[in-house]
Write an enzyme that holds these catalytic residues in place. Structure first.
Site, PDB file in Angstrom:
ATOM      1  N   GLY A   1      13.777  27.240   6.779  1.00 63.55           N
ATOM      2  CA  GLY A   1      14.674  28.146   7.501  1.00 63.55           C
ATOM      3  C   GLY A   1      14.077  28.760   8.753  1.00 63.55           C
ATOM      4  O   GLY A   1      14.707  29.628   9.372  1.00 63.55           O
TER       5      GLY A   1
ATOM      6  N   ARG B   1      27.327  20.412  14.900  1.00 64.42           N
ATOM      7  CA  ARG B   1      26.882  21.783  14.643  1.00 64.42           C
ATOM      8  C   ARG B   1      27.662  22.809  15.460  1.00 64.42           C
ATOM      9  O   ARG B   1      27.875  23.931  15.014  1.00 64.42           O
ATOM     10  CB  ARG B   1      25.377  21.924  14.893  1.00 64.42           C
ATOM     11  CG  ARG B   1      24.528  21.156  13.877  1.00 64.42           C
ATOM     12  CD  ARG B   1      23.049  21.502  13.977  1.00 64.42           C
ATOM     13  NE  ARG B   1      22.789  22.872  13.605  1.00 64.42           N
ATOM     14  CZ  ARG B   1      22.543  23.860  14.451  1.00 64.42           C
ATOM     15  NH1 ARG B   1      22.490  23.628  15.752  1.00 64.42           N
ATOM     16  NH2 ARG B   1      22.339  25.077  14.023  1.00 64.42           N
TER      17      ARG B   1
ATOM     18  N   GLY C   1      12.173  22.240   8.151  1.00 62.75           N
ATOM     19  CA  GLY C   1      12.816  21.005   8.615  1.00 62.75           C
ATOM     20  C   GLY C   1      13.039  21.127  10.119  1.00 62.75           C
ATOM     21  O   GLY C   1      12.355  20.512  10.936  1.00 62.75           O
ATOM     22  N   ARG C   2      13.961  22.043  10.464  1.00 64.06           N
ATOM     23  CA  ARG C   2      14.306  22.293  11.865  1.00 64.06           C
ATOM     24  C   ARG C   2      13.065  22.633  12.715  1.00 64.06           C
ATOM     25  O   ARG C   2      12.939  22.187  13.846  1.00 64.06           O
ATOM     26  CB  ARG C   2      15.287  23.475  11.886  1.00 64.06           C
ATOM     27  CG  ARG C   2      15.827  23.867  13.217  1.00 64.06           C
ATOM     28  CD  ARG C   2      16.527  25.237  13.084  1.00 64.06           C
ATOM     29  NE  ARG C   2      17.273  25.347  11.841  1.00 64.06           N
ATOM     30  CZ  ARG C   2      18.587  25.129  11.730  1.00 64.06           C
ATOM     31  NH1 ARG C   2      19.284  24.856  12.780  1.00 64.06           N
ATOM     32  NH2 ARG C   2      19.183  25.229  10.547  1.00 64.06           N
TER      33      ARG C   2
ATOM     34  N   TYR D   1      29.204  25.254  12.989  1.00 56.59           N
ATOM     35  CA  TYR D   1      28.502  26.536  12.865  1.00 56.59           C
ATOM     36  C   TYR D   1      28.629  27.399  14.106  1.00 56.59           C
ATOM     37  O   TYR D   1      27.927  28.408  14.219  1.00 56.59           O
ATOM     38  CB  TYR D   1      26.997  26.311  12.642  1.00 56.59           C
ATOM     39  CG  TYR D   1      26.633  25.439  11.473  1.00 56.59           C
ATOM     40  CD1 TYR D   1      27.047  25.764  10.186  1.00 56.59           C
ATOM     41  CD2 TYR D   1      25.854  24.302  11.655  1.00 56.59           C
ATOM     42  CE1 TYR D   1      26.683  24.961   9.117  1.00 56.59           C
ATOM     43  CE2 TYR D   1      25.489  23.499  10.592  1.00 56.59           C
ATOM     44  CZ  TYR D   1      25.917  23.840   9.322  1.00 56.59           C
ATOM     45  OH  TYR D   1      25.555  23.051   8.271  1.00 56.59           O
TER      46      TYR D   1
ATOM     47  N   GLU E   1       8.856  24.852   3.445  1.00 57.32           N
ATOM     48  CA  GLU E   1       9.597  23.607   3.659  1.00 57.32           C
ATOM     49  C   GLU E   1      10.332  23.605   4.994  1.00 57.32           C
ATOM     50  O   GLU E   1      11.564  23.610   5.034  1.00 57.32           O
ATOM     51  CB  GLU E   1      10.627  23.441   2.541  1.00 57.32           C
ATOM     52  CG  GLU E   1      10.064  23.485   1.141  1.00 57.32           C
ATOM     53  CD  GLU E   1      11.135  23.490   0.066  1.00 57.32           C
ATOM     54  OE1 GLU E   1      12.278  23.957   0.328  1.00 57.32           O
ATOM     55  OE2 GLU E   1      10.844  23.026  -1.033  1.00 57.32           O
TER      56      GLU E   1
ATOM     57  N   CYS F   1      39.370  12.812  19.023  1.00 51.30           N
ATOM     58  CA  CYS F   1      40.739  13.341  19.043  1.00 51.30           C
ATOM     59  C   CYS F   1      40.783  14.669  18.301  1.00 51.30           C
ATOM     60  O   CYS F   1      41.326  14.754  17.192  1.00 51.30           O
ATOM     61  CB  CYS F   1      41.676  12.349  18.398  1.00 51.30           C
ATOM     62  SG  CYS F   1      41.681  10.815  19.289  1.00 51.30           S
ATOM     63  N   GLU F   2      40.186  15.664  18.891  1.00 53.37           N
ATOM     64  CA  GLU F   2      40.046  16.958  18.212  1.00 53.37           C
ATOM     65  C   GLU F   2      39.679  17.979  19.278  1.00 53.37           C
ATOM     66  O   GLU F   2      38.676  17.813  19.988  1.00 53.37           O
ATOM     67  CB  GLU F   2      38.925  16.805  17.170  1.00 53.37           C
ATOM     68  CG  GLU F   2      38.406  18.054  16.548  1.00 53.37           C
ATOM     69  CD  GLU F   2      39.386  18.670  15.570  1.00 53.37           C
ATOM     70  OE1 GLU F   2      39.715  19.850  15.774  1.00 53.37           O
ATOM     71  OE2 GLU F   2      39.810  17.981  14.628  1.00 53.37           O
TER      72      GLU F   2
END
Ligand SMILES: Cc1ncc(COP(=O)(O)O)c(C=O)c1O
Length: 464
Positions: free
Chosen positions: A279, A361, A323-324, A365, A321, A392-393
């Site tokens: 995190g 993302r 990741g990012r 988010y 841990e 298409c969004e």
């Protein structure tokens, strides 16, 4: 900004943010080293961005766009910084969910990290990359029986158990196979952290882990300890993502160590391992100011020491841990500019040849990103822009607010920074767009580490 959803999804651009328009940056061509991969620069003659010594125009020409470009040296240096900052006695495990490929798992293990996986798919990549099974930790709130069997048979180093069913299943599988996996118990501490804020609640309304508040965690420990085929090592807690502040970890560690004290009092067992999860935040934009890894390490170690001392417990071996924090800043996405549409009085919509299928993302988010014109520099005035994809969004937004030079033209290359984590790994084939490839660059050499998909790949799946 309106966050009200309508049945077809969130509506964008209907309400302007209170701070609209944001101020333009002083220099549109600048590459802030806190945001861009460490080996990023601009060629002194052409002004084109270079990454790992390679011109983005050559990369785009050779590998196509959109493309993820990953600076290998950046990844390796960040691994070393985590290992050095946390020092001996702390295991640093790379959370493969952020981005999982054989090359990256080799880099991180060569730099001394373990690997966290949470599915058989991630485990398969790790094993096929040659990652030592004992340095792998297996997560997941609903591990399939076949996954548990595979992890036990492979001799995975740690299994983080997440439910009562799983304790029974794992004990059975381990008993049958004559193995004795090391087990950590995932605890839900009621702490939810994001950037500078965290929330500490007494209840745990989420799918992960055993609740501390309800007593489920105490009961889970009792059950694990009754299983001779399970080797109970300690506790695991993961409190959130993109965290800049150690305060949430402090509350979580306090609660977990309280449980460790109860375990000691009830069973005479002192936990030997404590995994505080990942995190750790990174800089996506100028507004982000993550702490450096050394100060974070110092805070976390101090928190655990103080809590253990107060509880009269020996200090467990610590695991983190990230990741990012390892892969996020190392990577940029290169896009080619397509249509450019000026929506009068609001902003310019710059469409690129990817979108929410390679970076969801922003839509998912409300994440913020930084982008620049990468194929050249420009002295044109800043133009308030929104970088959008070709899906298409209407929520298909890559960079919600940015300034790009007013002479931007179709065919220019844009680079979006810090897309190494949770972009490729969350990528989809929405609208049947093949997923982009991932290109690793280092010292003037480039190689594809994930091949770009083709329409034939997609058609090959369509067997009807
Ligand atoms: C258990 C666990 N560990 C580690 C991570 C990695 O988090 P980050 O990439 O934010 O460091 C996650 C992310 O969801 C996680 O759930």
């Amino acid at each position: 900004m309106s966050r009200v959803a309508h049945p077809a999804g969130p509506r964008y651009a209907d309400v302007l943010p209170a701070d609209h328009p944001p101020a333009p940056p002083a220099d549109l061509n600048a590459l802030n080293p806190a945001i861009w991969p460490r080996n990023t620069a601009r060629d002194t003659i052409s002004g084109a961005m270079t990454i790992g010594g390679l011109d983005v125009r050559e990369l785009a020409g050779g590998f196509g766009t959109p493309a993820f470009v990953t600076d290998e040296r950046d990844v390796r240096e960040r691994c070393r910084e985590y290992v050095e900052a946390f020092g001996g006695g702390t295991r640093v495990c790379y959370a493969a969910k952020a981005f999982c490929s054989r090359a990256v798992l080799r880099w991180v293990t060569e730099e001394g990290l373990g690997v966290d996986v949470c599915t058989d798919g991630e485990l398969t990549v790790a094993l096929s990359a040659g990652v030592a099974p004992e340095s792998i930790t297996m997560h997941g709130n609903n591990k399939l029986l076949s996954e548990i069997e595979r992890a036990a048979a492979a001799g995975v180093g740690h299994i983080v158990v997440d439910s009562f069913e799983e304790i029974a299943r794992l004990a059975h599988v381990a008993g049958q196979s004559g193995t004795r996996p090391k087990v950590l118990l995932r605890v839900t501490t009621g702490v939810e952290a994001h950037t500078h804020e965290f929330m500490a609640t007494a209840h745990d309304d989420q799918k992960f882990g055993f609740s501390l508040a309800s007593g489920a965690a105490d009961e889970a420990v009792r059950r694990v300890l009754t299983m001779p085929s399970l080797d109970f090592k300690g506790l695991h807690s993961h409190i959130g993502s993109q965290i800049f502040d150690a305060a949430g970890f402090e509350v979580a560690a306090h609660r977990v160590i309280e449980l460790a004290s109860r375990i000691h009092a009830e069973h005479g067992v002192a936990i030997s391992e404590l995994d505080l999860g990942g995190g750790f935040g990174i800089a996506y934009t100028e507004d982000d100011d993550p702490p450096d890894v050394r100060s974070l390490a110092k805070s976390l170690r101090a928190i655990v020491s103080a809590q253990c001392e107060a509880a009269g417990l020996p200090e467990p071996e610590l695991t983190i841990e990230p990741g990012r924090g390892i892969i996020g800043p190392s990577t940029v996405t290169l896009y080619e500019v397509g249509t450019i549409k000026d929506v009068d009085g609001l902003r310019t919509y710059v469409s690129v040849d990817g979108g929410m299928s390679d970076n969801v993302r922003t839509a998912l988010y409300d994440a913020s990103y930084t982008c620049v014109l990468a194929s050249r520099t420009s002295e044109a005035p800043p133009m308030l822009s929104r970088v959008v994809g070709r899906h298409c969004e209407s929520g298909d937004i890559v960079v919600r607010h940015c300034y790009l030079p007013a002479d931007l033209a179709p065919g220019d290359l844009l680079a979006v920074a810090a897309t190494g984590a949770y972009c490729w790994s969350l990528a989809s084939n929405y609208n049947h767009l093949p997923r982009p490839g991932v290109v690793a660059v280092r010292d003037g050499a480039a190689r594809a580490i994930v091949r770009r998909e083709t329409l034939d790949d997609l058609l090959a799946l369509d067997v009807g």
